[in-house]
Design a protein around this motif. Structure first.
Motif, PDB file in Angstrom:
ATOM      1  N   LEU A  98       0.824  -1.203   0.000  1.00 58.14           N
ATOM      2  CA  LEU A  98       0.000   0.000   0.000  1.00 58.14           C
ATOM      3  C   LEU A  98       0.864   1.261   0.000  1.00 58.14           C
ATOM      4  O   LEU A  98       0.558   2.235  -0.681  1.00 58.14           O
ATOM      5  N   SER A 127       2.428   1.538  -3.463  1.00 54.85           N
ATOM      6  CA  SER A 127       1.398   1.868  -4.435  1.00 54.85           C
ATOM      7  C   SER A 127       1.001   3.333  -4.333  1.00 54.85           C
ATOM      8  O   SER A 127       0.914   4.044  -5.342  1.00 54.85           O
ATOM      9  N   THR A 185      -3.048  -3.751  -5.649  1.00 51.43           N
ATOM     10  CA  THR A 185      -3.593  -3.522  -4.311  1.00 51.43           C
ATOM     11  C   THR A 185      -4.728  -4.488  -4.001  1.00 51.43           C
ATOM     12  O   THR A 185      -4.730  -5.164  -2.958  1.00 51.43           O
ATOM     13  N   TYR A 224      -9.346  -0.160   0.752  1.00 49.24           N
ATOM     14  CA  TYR A 224      -8.052  -0.358   0.106  1.00 49.24           C
ATOM     15  C   TYR A 224      -8.021   0.247  -1.302  1.00 49.24           C
ATOM     16  O   TYR A 224      -6.980   0.712  -1.760  1.00 49.24           O
TER      17      TYR A 224
END
Length: 446
Positions: free
Chosen positions: A16, A19, A142, A154
């Protein structure tokens, strides 16, 4: 097809973070162009045109990047479905960094004539190719690492890259704008673009550390046993044309509304209303801060009530606020202008937060990257023309903003309809979860 190994919490946190930061840097590069198109490109690359026509021409080159996005979706979608999500993301960030930095090196129209805008358009096209594969890759990495019950929140993490990229690009231009006007228009505007070369090294380092999607690893193992699947893009068109149309409609407001309320509004405020450049950039910054908060809240709400409901609700809210937003901006009063932009950006950010969960849940794994990328970037093509269309609407209405407000309402209506059509359901003909051929796929929950 199911992952062969569950990602640990530490793996998810690392993914995360990478990303988000990588996407933020990529959007920084991309949004620089939009700000420059509103503030400086009409003078540097189209100096022979009157201010209104020059602005429209500048936004025309801005739109070229969106025309290129389906090309990038096709190219990187194929790479992502056949060779891996990670490989596609590494290539996109290199392409974006190099092209953005090169824009900062371009000679002006006064130096090389018509070659200057031609080179500008070419580099903008390559930016669009990069972004065409970037978003879908970051989103799928993700979501394919994380549990479905958390996909709403998310999916908002890569989306945070958009407002943070806007903050970085607006902040870079705000700093450059402190220079005297002559210095800003001769060389100061180039500095934020040249910074892309340094940011590229950082973004590339992050992308190289990302773990490949477990879903893709399982796909690759299956391909070794049974041979390569059909061309993913062709499969997407053959089996999912209707779902792709739904995805385009659902994504339209989050992408297009943002560019109306950022890129176009900067130009509208400075050129039409005579508002100081620093005020409009400050309003964009305020909008980005609001967007960050809205994305977090809307993502968490999507986990509770469903991603498609949040998208549809954001469309309804935008329809109600479209005219008041422009009434506030039209006051020319600094506080009201900033409030109008912030409220407008916040409204269109509601459907933007969980849109990745909505549209990725529509497609099977085998051609998911291609289908998601192409759907999202077809919406991006329409979005790229919206600043140009907005400028034309204002010109046709003798400077009034009501036409742009109506345009925003129309975008919101499309997203309400698309989100409603994208709610979870079973799709006949999708692969069975354990490899069976005759049973329908399980419902996919955005």
């Amino acid at each position: 097809m199911h992952p062969t190994r569950r990602a640990s919490p530490a793996d998810i946190r690392r993914l995360l973070t990478a990303s988000f930061i990588g996407t933020a840097l990529e959007w920084y590069d991309y949004f620089l162009y939009g700000t420059a198109a509103a503030l400086v490109f009409n003078r540097i690359f189209f100096p022979g045109l009157d201010p209104v026509t020059g602005t429209i021409a500048s936004f025309g080159t801005f739109a070229v990047g969106f025309i290129a996005r389906p090309v990038g979706a096709a190219v990187f979608g194929h790479i992502g479905d056949r060779y891996g999500r990670k490989a596609a993301l590494i290539l996109t960030v290199v392409l974006m960094g190099v092209t953005t930095g090169t824009i900062g090196l371009l000679p002006s129209y006064g130096a090389i004539g018509v070659w200057a805008p031609l080179l500008l358009v070419t580099l903008r096209f390559l930016q669009g190719v990069s972004v065409g594969g970037e978003w879908s890759g970051a989103m799928l990495l993700t979501l394919e690492h994380t549990p479905k019950e958390k996909h709403g929140s998310y999916s908002a993490i890569p989306q945070l890259g958009s407002p943070v990229g806007t903050l970085l690009s607006s902040g870079a231009f705000a700093l450059a704008g402190l220079l005297p006007d002559d210095a800003f228009h001769s060389w100061g505007w180039r500095l934020p673009f040249l910074a892309a070369f340094g940011l590229l090294a950082f973004a590339l380092h992050l992308r190289l550390r990302i773990e490949e999607s477990p879903v893709f690893r399982a796909m690759a193992e299956e391909a070794e046993r049974t041979g390569p699947p059909p061309a993913p893009l062709l499969e997407a068109f053959r089996r999912s044309r209707g779902r792709m149309a739904v995805a385009v409609a659902a994504a339209l407001l989050g992408i297009g509304g943002f560019f109306v309320l950022s890129t176009f509004v900067i130009s509208y405020g400075t050129e039409r209303l005579g508002i100081d450049r620093s005020v409009m950039l400050g309003a964009t910054v305020a909008g980005s801060v609001v967007e960050i908060a809205v994305l977090v809240v809307a993502g968490r709400l999507a986990d509770r009530i469903g991603a498609w409901k949040v998208c549809a609700g954001g469309g309804v809210i935008t329809m109600l606020l479209a005219f008041p937003v422009f009434w506030l901006i039209d006051t020319r009063q600094t506080g009201w202008v900033i409030l109008g932009v912030a409220v407008g950006v916040g409204a269109v950010s509601i459907p933007y937060a969980p849109i990745g969960a909505v549209i990725s849940g529509l497609f099977p794994e085998a051609f998911r990257y291609s289908a998601v990328a192409l759907s999202y970037n077809i919406a991006g093509v329409a979005a790229g023309f919206l600043p140009l269309v907005s400028a034309w609407l204002v010109d046709a209405a003798d400077g009034a903003s009501w036409g742009v407000a109506l345009l925003l309402v129309a975008l919101a209506a499309c997203t309400v309809g698309g989100s409603r059509a994208a709610k979870p359901r079973r799709y006949a003909g999708d692969p069975a979860p354990s490899g069976g051929a005759a049973t329908p796929a399980p419902a996919r929950h955005p």
